[in-house]
Design a protein around this motif. Structure first.
Motif, PDB file in Angstrom:
ATOM      1  N   LEU A  68      12.574  -2.648  -3.362  1.00 21.28           N
ATOM      2  CA  LEU A  68      12.223  -3.609  -4.409  1.00 21.28           C
ATOM      3  C   LEU A  68      12.482  -2.999  -5.790  1.00 21.28           C
TER       4      LEU A  68
ATOM      5  N   ARG B 274       2.818  -5.078  -5.294  1.00 20.19           N
ATOM      6  CA  ARG B 274       2.543  -3.714  -4.840  1.00 20.19           C
ATOM      7  C   ARG B 274       1.050  -3.480  -4.623  1.00 20.19           C
TER       8      ARG B 274
ATOM      9  N   LEU C 168      -0.046  -5.346  -1.364  1.00 17.86           N
ATOM     10  CA  LEU C 168       0.414  -4.635  -0.167  1.00 17.86           C
ATOM     11  C   LEU C 168      -0.431  -3.389   0.089  1.00 17.86           C
TER      12      LEU C 168
ATOM     13  N   ILE D 230       9.044   1.202  -0.568  1.00 18.34           N
ATOM     14  CA  ILE D 230       9.107  -0.028  -1.372  1.00 18.34           C
ATOM     15  C   ILE D 230       9.967   0.164  -2.612  1.00 18.34           C
TER      16      ILE D 230
END
Length: 244
Positions: free
Chosen positions: A242, A138, A141, A238
């Motif tokens: 995820l 995370r 990104l 996300i």
């Protein structure tokens, strides 16, 4: 000049401490939220035919499956396992079939375990390696998204990029470590994320104004606002795809 730098560093330190205190003292409200699972089993890279049930004889319940790309969650809700006499889990996949028993009593909600299919073990909680991987993914990104935007806003100086990395590693590191503390099945995390992003916007605006000497104040404020809106949108997406 030196006194100004010392003053700025003190302000920056106070701001960073404020974000840590704010983020780690936030208490999530579960009012009107969906019932959290009583038992949640994390299975990394679970095979498609994996089935997990709990109980023996006629009193058994199959888990609900939720695919999270790199792992699958198998959940049991308290209302579904209320009549289960013992917590004996049956794991079935391919030609493999075995049982793992847990001792009662467990907590009412959020009993989290990680299943190692090969070792045939249930480990309480989330694995540290898993947490490190997800937090790192995370953060990386976010750095990519906000780094591209930082370049688009015309920041080129080496000192500006050092400040960019320092600010984001602190703010995004704190944010993602905080997120990692939530249960994997947290339904309303996105609302907590919005609150956290508001704090981060304030922190980053002040930090960029203090530490980045390149360009005007309005440009730095505009960058921080746009970057965090994009990060919020990306982060919200996300966490639906995820695992947490």
């Amino acid at each position: 000049m030196r006194s100004n730098m010392v003053k700025e560093n003190k302000i920056f330190t106070i701001v960073i401490l404020a974000i840590f205190i704010s983020m780690f003292t936030v208490h999530s409200s579960y009012g009107n939220s969906a019932e959290p699972p009583s038992i949640l089993i994390i299975v990394p890279n679970a095979p498609d035919d994996l089935e997990i049930s709990v109980g023996t004889g006629d009193a058994f319940t199959e888990a609900r499956e939720t695919n999270k790309l790199i792992e699958t969650h198998y959940t049991f809700y308290s209302r579904e396992i209320r009549m289960v006499s013992d917590y004996t889990f049956t794991i079935s996949t391919g030609n493999i079939n075995y049982e793992i028993a847990l001792e009662k009593p467990l907590k009412l909600y959020n009993n989290i375990y990680t299943l190692d299919l090969d070792a045939q073990t249930l480990t309480p909680g989330k694995l540290l390696s898993r947490s490190i991987l997800l937090v790192s993914m995370r953060i990386i990104l976010t750095l990519i998204i906000e780094g591209i935007l930082f370049w688009q806003f015309g920041f080129r100086n080496k000192e500006s990029w050092i400040a960019f990395l320092m600010i984001n590693l602190v703010t995004q590191g704190a944010l993602n470590i905080w997120i990692n503390g939530f249960p994997p099945a947290q339904s309303y995390l996105v609302f907590s994320l919005i609150f956290a992003e508001i704090i981060i916007v304030i922190v980053e605006i002040l930090s960029f104004l203090i530490l980045v000497k390149e360009h005007s104040g309005p440009r730095k404020v505009s960058y921080a606002l746009v970057a965090n809106v994009l990060s919020l949108i990306a982060g919200g997406y996300i966490i639906t795809m995820l695992p947490i």
